[in-house]
Motif scaffolding. Structure first.
Motif, PDB file in Angstrom:
ATOM      1  N   ILE A 307       0.835  -1.217   0.000  1.00 16.51           N
ATOM      2  CA  ILE A 307       0.000   0.000   0.000  1.00 16.51           C
ATOM      3  C   ILE A 307       0.865   1.262   0.000  1.00 16.51           C
ATOM      4  O   ILE A 307       0.481   2.274  -0.545  1.00 16.51           O
ATOM      5  CB  ILE A 307      -1.017   0.021   1.171  1.00 16.51           C
ATOM      6  N   ARG A 308       2.053   1.170   0.591  1.00 19.24           N
ATOM      7  CA  ARG A 308       2.977   2.312   0.554  1.00 19.24           C
ATOM      8  C   ARG A 308       3.369   2.605  -0.886  1.00 19.24           C
ATOM      9  O   ARG A 308       3.329   3.730  -1.354  1.00 19.24           O
ATOM     10  CB  ARG A 308       4.224   1.995   1.385  1.00 19.24           C
ATOM     11  N   ARG A 309       3.744   1.532  -1.604  1.00 20.64           N
ATOM     12  CA  ARG A 309       4.143   1.714  -2.999  1.00 20.64           C
ATOM     13  C   ARG A 309       2.969   2.220  -3.831  1.00 20.64           C
ATOM     14  O   ARG A 309       3.134   2.978  -4.787  1.00 20.64           O
ATOM     15  CB  ARG A 309       4.647   0.370  -3.531  1.00 20.64           C
ATOM     16  N   ARG A 310       1.782   1.803  -3.448  1.00 19.11           N
ATOM     17  CA  ARG A 310       0.593   2.228  -4.183  1.00 19.11           C
ATOM     18  C   ARG A 310       0.250   3.695  -3.928  1.00 19.11           C
ATOM     19  O   ARG A 310      -0.468   4.317  -4.704  1.00 19.11           O
ATOM     20  CB  ARG A 310      -0.569   1.340  -3.773  1.00 19.11           C
ATOM     21  N   GLY A 311       0.755   4.232  -2.828  1.00 16.56           N
ATOM     22  CA  GLY A 311       0.519   5.658  -2.569  1.00 16.56           C
ATOM     23  C   GLY A 311      -0.339   5.948  -1.350  1.00 16.56           C
ATOM     24  O   GLY A 311      -0.657   7.101  -1.067  1.00 16.56           O
ATOM     25  N   TYR A 312      -0.738   4.911  -0.611  1.00 21.86           N
ATOM     26  CA  TYR A 312      -1.468   5.162   0.635  1.00 21.86           C
ATOM     27  C   TYR A 312      -0.524   5.886   1.594  1.00 21.86           C
ATOM     28  O   TYR A 312       0.687   5.696   1.540  1.00 21.86           O
ATOM     29  CB  TYR A 312      -1.897   3.837   1.298  1.00 21.86           C
ATOM     30  N   THR A 313      -1.090   6.679   2.506  1.00 23.70           N
ATOM     31  CA  THR A 313      -0.250   7.405   3.461  1.00 23.70           C
ATOM     32  C   THR A 313      -0.363   6.788   4.853  1.00 23.70           C
ATOM     33  O   THR A 313      -1.406   6.217   5.197  1.00 23.70           O
ATOM     34  CB  THR A 313      -0.691   8.881   3.557  1.00 23.70           C
ATOM     35  N   PRO A 314       0.685   6.933   5.657  1.00 18.81           N
ATOM     36  CA  PRO A 314       0.597   6.434   7.039  1.00 18.81           C
ATOM     37  C   PRO A 314      -0.504   7.151   7.818  1.00 18.81           C
ATOM     38  O   PRO A 314      -1.167   6.541   8.654  1.00 18.81           O
ATOM     39  CB  PRO A 314       1.974   6.719   7.630  1.00 18.81           C
ATOM     40  N   GLU A 315      -0.699   8.431   7.511  1.00 22.99           N
ATOM     41  CA  GLU A 315      -1.749   9.187   8.216  1.00 22.99           C
ATOM     42  C   GLU A 315      -3.117   8.570   7.935  1.00 22.99           C
ATOM     43  O   GLU A 315      -3.951   8.439   8.834  1.00 22.99           O
ATOM     44  CB  GLU A 315      -1.742  10.658   7.766  1.00 22.99           C
ATOM     45  N   MET A 317      -3.766   5.514   7.162  1.00 19.24           N
ATOM     46  CA  MET A 317      -3.869   4.227   7.850  1.00 19.24           C
ATOM     47  C   MET A 317      -4.173   4.429   9.327  1.00 19.24           C
ATOM     48  O   MET A 317      -4.998   3.729   9.913  1.00 19.24           O
ATOM     49  CB  MET A 317      -2.559   3.434   7.702  1.00 19.24           C
ATOM     50  N   ARG A 318      -3.500   5.383   9.931  1.00 18.79           N
ATOM     51  CA  ARG A 318      -3.730   5.621  11.360  1.00 18.79           C
ATOM     52  C   ARG A 318      -5.140   6.141  11.608  1.00 18.79           C
ATOM     53  O   ARG A 318      -5.807   5.740  12.564  1.00 18.79           O
ATOM     54  CB  ARG A 318      -2.691   6.617  11.906  1.00 18.79           C
ATOM     55  N   ASN A 319      -5.614   7.023  10.736  1.00 17.49           N
ATOM     56  CA  ASN A 319      -6.985   7.519  10.900  1.00 17.49           C
ATOM     57  C   ASN A 319      -7.993   6.394  10.747  1.00 17.49           C
ATOM     58  O   ASN A 319      -8.974   6.312  11.483  1.00 17.49           O
ATOM     59  CB  ASN A 319      -7.290   8.600   9.865  1.00 17.49           C
ATOM     60  N   PHE A 320      -7.737   5.530   9.788  1.00 17.84           N
ATOM     61  CA  PHE A 320      -8.634   4.388   9.572  1.00 17.84           C
ATOM     62  C   PHE A 320      -8.685   3.519  10.827  1.00 17.84           C
ATOM     63  O   PHE A 320      -9.757   3.198  11.334  1.00 17.84           O
ATOM     64  CB  PHE A 320      -8.130   3.580   8.370  1.00 17.84           C
ATOM     65  N   LEU A 335     -13.975  -2.499   2.642  1.00 18.36           N
ATOM     66  CA  LEU A 335     -12.783  -1.893   2.046  1.00 18.36           C
ATOM     67  C   LEU A 335     -13.052  -0.416   1.713  1.00 18.36           C
ATOM     68  O   LEU A 335     -12.173   0.437   1.824  1.00 18.36           O
ATOM     69  CB  LEU A 335     -12.410  -2.672   0.775  1.00 18.36           C
ATOM     70  N   ALA A 336     -14.299  -0.124   1.330  1.00 18.28           N
ATOM     71  CA  ALA A 336     -14.670   1.257   0.986  1.00 18.28           C
ATOM     72  C   ALA A 336     -14.380   2.222   2.140  1.00 18.28           C
ATOM     73  O   ALA A 336     -14.085   3.391   1.910  1.00 18.28           O
ATOM     74  CB  ALA A 336     -16.143   1.331   0.602  1.00 18.28           C
ATOM     75  N   MET A 337     -14.427   1.717   3.359  1.00 21.30           N
ATOM     76  CA  MET A 337     -14.158   2.599   4.491  1.00 21.30           C
ATOM     77  C   MET A 337     -12.672   2.969   4.537  1.00 21.30           C
ATOM     78  O   MET A 337     -12.312   4.128   4.746  1.00 21.30           O
ATOM     79  CB  MET A 337     -14.566   1.908   5.786  1.00 21.30           C
ATOM     80  N   LEU A 338     -11.814   1.987   4.314  1.00 22.10           N
ATOM     81  CA  LEU A 338     -10.380   2.291   4.254  1.00 22.10           C
ATOM     82  C   LEU A 338     -10.124   3.284   3.119  1.00 22.10           C
ATOM     83  O   LEU A 338      -9.393   4.271   3.280  1.00 22.10           O
ATOM     84  CB  LEU A 338      -9.583   0.994   4.031  1.00 22.10           C
ATOM     85  N   GLU A 339     -10.751   3.030   1.983  1.00 22.45           N
ATOM     86  CA  GLU A 339     -10.545   3.907   0.821  1.00 22.45           C
ATOM     87  C   GLU A 339     -11.002   5.340   1.131  1.00 22.45           C
ATOM     88  O   GLU A 339     -10.407   6.307   0.662  1.00 22.45           O
ATOM     89  CB  GLU A 339     -11.266   3.333  -0.396  1.00 22.45           C
ATOM     90  N   HIS A 340     -12.046   5.447   1.917  1.00 21.80           N
ATOM     91  CA  HIS A 340     -12.527   6.777   2.311  1.00 21.80           C
ATOM     92  C   HIS A 340     -11.415   7.556   3.026  1.00 21.80           C
ATOM     93  O   HIS A 340     -11.173   8.727   2.728  1.00 21.80           O
ATOM     94  CB  HIS A 340     -13.747   6.647   3.219  1.00 21.80           C
ATOM     95  N   PHE A 341     -10.729   6.886   3.951  1.00 22.78           N
ATOM     96  CA  PHE A 341      -9.681   7.581   4.703  1.00 22.78           C
ATOM     97  C   PHE A 341      -8.477   7.901   3.818  1.00 22.78           C
ATOM     98  O   PHE A 341      -7.788   8.894   4.030  1.00 22.78           O
ATOM     99  CB  PHE A 341      -9.282   6.781   5.943  1.00 22.78           C
ATOM    100  N   VAL A 342      -8.230   7.047   2.844  1.00 21.48           N
ATOM    101  CA  VAL A 342      -7.121   7.310   1.920  1.00 21.48           C
ATOM    102  C   VAL A 342      -7.443   8.543   1.081  1.00 21.48           C
ATOM    103  O   VAL A 342      -6.633   9.468   0.964  1.00 21.48           O
ATOM    104  CB  VAL A 342      -6.866   6.074   1.026  1.00 21.48           C
TER     105      VAL A 342
END
Ligand code: ATP
Ligand code: MG
Length: 582
Positions: A307-315, A317-320, A335-342
């Motif tokens: 997910i890091r390589r894909r461009g997700y941010t640590p922030e 992930m932590r918010n999620f 999964l849509a919920m994780l995507e929302h935070f991304v």
């Protein structure tokens, strides 16, 4: 807390405001009652048998987050008691992933650091009549253990004298016996309703080279015997783990009490499950080994490196993790919920740029041939400090193929013959005619522009229903774009027809490579890891495969796709809707 994480740009990590939960309440209570003299200390204990995944992010945020909140610390401990499955590569990746998430450990330990101490304690338990060497093999141990409705039977070897047990255990250690021929078992209760208490195995014989201790040992402690004692050795006050260990807690306590050592306590919480996502190192390893994906950090993988390589941010992930909370029952998160935070996080931090994925030439017939104008473009409407940039505009542009229809279906407001649209940061243009190839496909659209609309507004108040993005043809740079879809097509990847394994659910269209994309020239200097919003298309980041002669972008995630619904009905295209006004 780490501030060394480059992702955090030196800013201290502020824990997101979260509702309280039963674990936090327990910390508060233990501090109030001075259970551990006002001290809290946690550990994150991965087994280095694979790369960390999104499920581990939940455990990490919990372990480090709570300790930090209450003024304590967290150890990173590698639970390396299965030599055959563990590797240094995994140790290194795990450390990098924890740091990427924004955390720094106080102590770095390995269960293998404790092999001698654990051995000495096993001898102590043998001497106390609380452990014995058994000659039953794994299959026999299982049979003797009984079932949930039936008591277990004592092993015929349980009656050995202490001296016999000490002698056999020492010889197990010396390597006199073959793998699987003997075990050391705790002597507890073969009639216990809790199967874990029916004389659990403490040591097994495994002649294998360990990633750290080499060939020094050929007996290895089980998880149950190693874990609590390791916690105790590190004075861990709150040892969080997932719910499947709830039934192991009495055993965790039994060892600690029998040895009279520091009373660490185990607390269980729900394991994270996500739709369309496999969170199991063992199965992810299988995907890597089968080459279903291009390694552990393939951007389709739910690993932290993926997910890091894909461009997700640590922030994000932590918010999620903060928002899903912890409970005492396992469930599945969309999964849509994780995507929302991304999306929410990327929206705040990403520079906007214009990129055309599937180019169609747009020629402005009444625009001066050699003229180039530098248009002012806003870098990030969410962040005034991000400033502006110049984007070159000229007579020949690229637009998305989907932004033109020769025969527009009902509800289509983008470019079509006789229709006027706004070119973002540019002018109003009206399509006039098309050029087709031998196959009858439109390869070029000719239009006229209204010079009075520069910047995107008409002085006479004329409205257009659509704004489309563009890239100047002579200034465009090329890139490869990798667009991803879910790795699995079934919401539950483990739900497979009889006789098949989870790979039957792999989505054959999880990766689409676009080779003809045209990018605005400001992207020339983009570096691996840089993130952007491609206007109207989604969030993208520069992939590691990029080099000075070729840029490669990963699509991190699309924008919220409201057009898709309309699109399905009319079956015209797959692009998101144009917004009415920039
Ligand atoms: P896997 O089955 O993927 O290997 P694991 O639980 O065996 O997972 P460990 O390396 O033993 O992996 O896990 C380290 C810590 O992370 C443990 O405390 C474990 O409970 C936690 N953890 C692992 N998977 C999840 C998950 N899906 N949700 C929450 N916590 C998890
Ligand atoms: Mg495990």
């Amino acid at each position: 807390m780490s501030t060394s994480n480059p992702e955090n740009k030196g800013a201290a990590y502020a824990a997101p405001a979260t509702p309280t939960n039963f674990i936090r309440e327990m910390f508060i209570e233990d501090l109030k009652t001075e259970k551990y003299k006002g001290r809290v200390w946690t550990r994150f204990p991965p087994e280095p048998n694979g790369y960390l995944h999104i499920g581990h992010a939940k455990a990490i945020c919990l372990d480090f987050g709570l300790a930090d909140e209450f003024g304590g610390g967290t150890n990173l401990r590698f639970d390396d008691t299965n030599p055959e499955k563990e590797e240094t590569e995994y140790v290194d990746s795990i450390m990098a992933d924890v740091r990427w998430l924004g955390f720094e450990w106080e102590g770095l330990y390995y269960a293998s650091d404790y092999f001698q101490q654990l051995y000495d304690w096993a001898v102590q338990l043998i001497k106390a009549g609380k452990a014995y060497v058994d000659d039953l093999n794994a299959e026999e141990v299982r049979k003797y253990r009984g079932t949930l409705t039936e008591h277990g039977k004592l092993s015929p070897h349980a009656g050995r004298t202490i001296d016999e047990n000490l002698d056999l255990f020492e010889r197990m250690r010396k390597g006199e016996f073959a793998d699987g021929t003997r075990t050391l078992r705790a002597r507890i209760d073969m009639a216990s309703p809790n199967m874990n208490m029916r004389d659990p195995v403490m040591y097994r014989i495994v002649h294998a080279t360990h990633h750290r201790t080499g060939d020094k040992w050929c007996i290895y402690p089980t998880y149950d015997y190693a874990h609590g004692q390791s916690d105790s050795l590190e004075n861990i006050t709150h040892s969080m783990c997932t719910l499947e260990f709830e039934d192991h807690r009495p055993l965790y306590n039994w060892f600690i009490q029998s040895l009279g050592i520091f009373p660490s306590q185990q607390i269980e919480f729900d394991r994270l499950n996500l739709t369309y996502t496999l969170l199991s190192k063992r199965k992810l390893l299988q995907l890597v080994q089968n080459k279903n994906v291009n390694g552990w950090d393939d951007p389709r993988m739910p690993t932290l490196s993926g997910i890091r390589r894909r461009g997700y941010t640590p922030e994000a992930m932590r918010n999620f993790v903060a928002n899903i909370g912890v409970t005492k029952t396992n469930g599945t998160i969309e999964l849509a919920m994780l995507e929302h935070f991304v999306r929410e996080d990327l929206n705040k931090r990403s520079s906007r740029v214009m990129v055309v994925l599937n180019p169609l030439k747009l020629v402005i017939d009444n625009y001066p041939d050699e003229q180039v104008e530098e248009m002012d473009a806003v870098n990030n409407p969410e962040d005034a400090a991000a400033g502006k940039r110049k984007v070159p505009f000229s007579k020949t542009l690229y637009i998305e193929q989907d932004d033109f229809r020769e025969v527009p279906p009902k509800g289509y407001y983008r470019l079509s013959p006789g229709k006027e649209v706004r070119l973002r940061y540019g002018y109003f243009v009206t399509a006039q005619s098309v050029v087709k190839n031998a196959a009858g496909e439109v390869v070029e659209v000719h239009c006229t522009y209204d010079p009075a609309t520069r910047g995107g507004d008409s002085p006479d108040g004329r409205k257009v229903k659509s704004t489309i993005h563009w890239v100047s043809a002579t200034h465009a740079i090329d890139a490869e774009i990798r667009a991803y879809d879910n790795l699995f097509s079934n919401p539950d990847p483990n739900d497979v027809p009889e006789g098949q394994d989870f790979t039957a659910n792999l989505n054959p269209k999880s990766l689409e490579v676009l080779t003809g994309a045209k990018l605005e020239p400001s992207l020339k200097s983009a570096k691996p890891g840089d993130r952007f919003q491609f206007e109207r298309l989604g969030y993208f980041c520069v992939d590691l495969d990029s080099n000075s002669s070729k840029l490669v972008f990963n699509r991190t995630i699309g924008l919220r796709d409201t057009w898709a619904k309309v699109e399905k009905k009319t079956a015209v295209s797959t692009q998101p809707s144009a917004k009415a006004k920039p």
